[in-house]
Design a protein around this motif. Sequence first.
Motif, PDB file in Angstrom:
ATOM      1  N   ALA B 378       0.815  -1.216   0.000  1.00  0.00           N
ATOM      2  CA  ALA B 378       0.000   0.000   0.000  1.00  0.00           C
ATOM      3  C   ALA B 378       0.848   1.264   0.000  1.00  0.00           C
ATOM      4  O   ALA B 378       0.465   2.279  -0.567  1.00  0.00           O
ATOM      5  CB  ALA B 378      -0.941  -0.009   1.210  1.00  0.00           C
ATOM      6  N   SER B 379       2.017   1.207   0.659  1.00  0.00           N
ATOM      7  CA  SER B 379       2.844   2.414   0.752  1.00  0.00           C
ATOM      8  C   SER B 379       3.715   2.586  -0.480  1.00  0.00           C
ATOM      9  O   SER B 379       4.122   3.697  -0.816  1.00  0.00           O
ATOM     10  CB  SER B 379       3.735   2.360   2.002  1.00  0.00           C
ATOM     11  N   GLY B 380       4.065   1.491  -1.138  1.00  0.00           N
ATOM     12  CA  GLY B 380       5.004   1.555  -2.261  1.00  0.00           C
ATOM     13  C   GLY B 380       6.442   1.731  -1.803  1.00  0.00           C
ATOM     14  O   GLY B 380       7.334   1.953  -2.617  1.00  0.00           O
ATOM     15  N   LEU B 381       6.674   1.627  -0.504  1.00  0.00           N
ATOM     16  CA  LEU B 381       8.029   1.797   0.037  1.00  0.00           C
ATOM     17  C   LEU B 381       8.712   0.436   0.183  1.00  0.00           C
ATOM     18  O   LEU B 381       8.053  -0.586   0.353  1.00  0.00           O
ATOM     19  CB  LEU B 381       7.969   2.485   1.402  1.00  0.00           C
ATOM     20  N   PRO B 382      10.059   0.428   0.127  1.00  0.00           N
ATOM     21  CA  PRO B 382      10.775  -0.839   0.314  1.00  0.00           C
ATOM     22  C   PRO B 382      10.745  -1.307   1.772  1.00  0.00           C
ATOM     23  O   PRO B 382      10.418  -0.536   2.675  1.00  0.00           O
ATOM     24  CB  PRO B 382      12.205  -0.492  -0.111  1.00  0.00           C
ATOM     25  N   ALA B 383      11.123  -2.558   1.979  1.00  0.00           N
ATOM     26  CA  ALA B 383      11.004  -3.176   3.304  1.00  0.00           C
ATOM     27  C   ALA B 383      11.750  -2.419   4.390  1.00  0.00           C
ATOM     28  O   ALA B 383      11.289  -2.342   5.527  1.00  0.00           O
ATOM     29  CB  ALA B 383      11.487  -4.631   3.240  1.00  0.00           C
ATOM     30  N   ASP B 384      12.895  -1.851   4.053  1.00  0.00           N
ATOM     31  CA  ASP B 384      13.676  -1.177   5.105  1.00  0.00           C
ATOM     32  C   ASP B 384      13.074   0.174   5.474  1.00  0.00           C
ATOM     33  O   ASP B 384      13.565   0.834   6.390  1.00  0.00           O
ATOM     34  CB  ASP B 384      15.145  -1.053   4.707  1.00  0.00           C
ATOM     35  N   LYS B 385      12.000   0.578   4.798  1.00  0.00           N
ATOM     36  CA  LYS B 385      11.326   1.824   5.177  1.00  0.00           C
ATOM     37  C   LYS B 385       9.924   1.560   5.737  1.00  0.00           C
ATOM     38  O   LYS B 385       9.113   2.478   5.858  1.00  0.00           O
ATOM     39  CB  LYS B 385      11.243   2.760   3.970  1.00  0.00           C
ATOM     40  N   CYS B 386       9.652   0.304   6.022  1.00  0.00           N
ATOM     41  CA  CYS B 386       8.333  -0.046   6.564  1.00  0.00           C
ATOM     42  C   CYS B 386       8.498  -0.769   7.893  1.00  0.00           C
ATOM     43  O   CYS B 386       9.501  -1.448   8.119  1.00  0.00           O
ATOM     44  CB  CYS B 386       7.581  -0.975   5.599  1.00  0.00           C
ATOM     45  N   GLU B 387       7.528  -0.589   8.753  1.00  0.00           N
ATOM     46  CA  GLU B 387       7.540  -1.358   9.998  1.00  0.00           C
ATOM     47  C   GLU B 387       6.112  -1.535  10.504  1.00  0.00           C
ATOM     48  O   GLU B 387       5.230  -0.723  10.230  1.00  0.00           O
ATOM     49  CB  GLU B 387       8.400  -0.663  11.069  1.00  0.00           C
TER      50      GLU B 387
END
Lengths: 149, 731
Positions: B378-387
């Motif tokens: 949903a965010s379109g961000l990579p894994a290291d920018k999600c938590e």
Amino acid sequence: MARLTVNGQTHNIDVEPDTPLLWAIRENVGLTGTKYGCGIAQCGACTVHIDGEPVRSCSIPVSAAEGKQITTIEGLAQNGVLHKVQQAWIDHEVPQCGYCQAGMIMAVAALLKQKPRPTDAEINSEITNICRCGTFQQVREAIHAVANA
Amino acid sequence: MNMIPQIDRRSFVLGTTAVGGGFAFGLNLPFGGPEVVRAQDGSPEVNAWVVIRPDDTVVIRIARSEMGQGTLTGLCQLVAEELECDWSKVTWEYPTPGQNVARKRVWQSFSTGGSRGIRESHEYVRKGGAMAREMLLQAAANQWDVPASECIVDKGVITHKTSNRSTSYGKVAEAAAKLEPPKDVKLKDPKDWKIAGKSMKRLDTPDKVTGKQVYGFDLKLPGMVNAAVKECPVFGGKVKSFDAAKVSGMPGVKKVMKVGETGVAVVADTWWHAKTALDALPVTWDEGEHAKVSSDSIAQWFKEGLDAEQAFVGNQNGDAKGAIASAARKVEAVYFYPYQNHAPMEPMNATARYTPDKCEVWVPSQDGEASFAAVLAASGLPADKCEVYKIHLGGGFGRRGAFQDYVHQAVLIAKEMPGTPVKLLWSREEDMVQGRYHPAMQCKLVGAFDKDNNLTGLHMRLSGQSILATVRPQIVEQQKGRDPLVFQGVADSGEHAFGYTIPNLLIDHSMRNPHVPPGFWRGVNVNQNCIFLECFMDELAQAAGQDELEFRRKFLAKHPRNRGVLEAVAEKVGWGKPAPQGVHRGLAHMKAFGAYVAAAAEVSVEDNGNKIKIHRIVAATDPGYVVNPAQVDRQVAGSFVYGLSGLFLQECTVKDGRIEQTNFDSYDSMRIAHMPKVESILMPTGGTEPWGGVGEPTICVAAPAVLNAYYKATGKRIRSFPLKNHNITFA
């Protein structure tokens, strides 16, 4: 604006008078132990005491609770000592997910105040809260334990 | 043994630094040298499962989710058992899904469904505890310059007898954390357990009785706003238009927006303001192609499947159709199981904060990694920018694992307000009409008897919806269109194996998938399969004029554990002995989620059979091993509330393409007045078979045991549910 007395403290809160008491307690007073489950007085998760009586707070407007003594689950313990129902809930390990238990405990505390030794039939007619985890067997056991203590 | 986490310290430190150190949890590397991984408070990790603080507090990492089932306490018991620590000093924390990804899934699966929490992870969490124990002992031995084999530990106190020295886990944890972990460790024989296998008190009770426990609904973040959402009530439909101007001036409203193509949301200062404005928002839906579907049209479609040529085979031996064709006598029945909603007491919710550099979500989730995947998507961000930060669930029952629609919505809404935390709460109404429903199913059963009343064949034809076709289509594709999960409880082998040996057996499925989104509802497909099979076994026994228990026994010779639980409930309920006046008995058993379960019910009826009083339930459970008997008993008792609520009260009907029931007034749930006394028999047989689960299995035997007793009381065989449709209710 509304003036609410919750657990002995008076709060002046900025809400429309038709706001359900539940949401005023949760969002304006900031006490979230009282839960939303249905919004139509079916499930009992929102049960609080108003002047000692159990009330489903999702279905009364904040205006109807002004000038009255509101007690929530956070106000049930006195001077740091758990209410006997809360203690029984720990001793008998009643809660599973626990979400409905604040309402359940408030309903039971009110019942035991009126009827210190309720029969099973009285429990059945007075405790009508929904618990989806299905803790009823332990609820009944804990009520009788408090009554017989 | 292939489930042991690969605790390779060097590679996970490299792995975690490679993602930029963005995760605070367990990774504050500046403390004490690069080789020690640390918890947030600086205490050393002995390994991924065990952090020990200087004051001897033991922090156990729990990857699975606590939603009431007690898995948190059970998993702590298993780690603590091998660790040999002081149980009174045990606390716990959830590692985050982002951390798990960054550390090469050192905690393995986060998924908490299918009754897998303990049964799937007991071995590697025990290994985690045992390895930590060995490292702590070694650290003390090194300090004293003695062999570790001369040191013993009891409740976290390490002693070297010959030199009369002792120390504690808290004092040697720092040194232990620097040691290489042992290559392998031997686990204790469960016979020697002191903490596991005992009814230790749950670790999460006190906050649940004071209102302190924070659920997703209760989360507060600085600057937070609240959102209410409404999806198109016809599944598959879209938003055509909405008139934001009508509500944008209402109290507290900050934003009115479309959510994806299918929903609308209002963001306000409080949720009550958001919900009030959303209710007033004029929305026009493009309801799409399913707007004419109804329960009747679905039922008609399923009915055609009962005799369709094409069907997927789930279990087969001999020639059932031949046996039926040549039978001296046939017995036939058609059953129906409805759509049902999970209705956990806490409706769906998620809180999200989005910036282009970071997207964080707080969510009560049965599967933190599934939530994490939804945040990425949903965010379109990579894994290291999600938590993702997990919160205790106010009930899950299968709604909050595979399905993360509310996480998706929360992130989409938060993206419109970068930097502002948005708490998205569903109303009960939204929760009811946007479920992931227990699939509806019809079933036709035909039994064949020879002239001597021997059962010679059985055909069980399922017709209805597949969960996996929607939720895990790749599995269905691999199986050339077949959904293996449809056969839970009647499968040819495995954790849901059919519990009888019947000559000439055919169990097959005509798959028909309406647009109603299906899901894993506590117990999943064993719920309907156990009703179909175990009620029909009674029908067959009665047709043959035989005792229902004796009839079953003939087909149980090769199923000793099925037979064991069935005989246990029969004996305890007094089967074969006179029941109290007006009381009648029914039985059912099944293997589900690796556990063997059985129930015996005692009921009486009033009001010409329209009211059922359930006096007593006896339930037996053989999951192989039991980690916390008191909590298993509670899962068993609770299973009757879930299962009997479904049997008596619950159906989601479809009209004009949407679900008709919107709250507990039309979708009721059992109350304490209806709760029978449940007597639980735990009879773990040990052994080397994989452990069974306990959160779900017992639900499936609740309904057929009661239905079989009801037949004995009335001579009426009910074959479609819920019972309220027959004007039958709780006495």
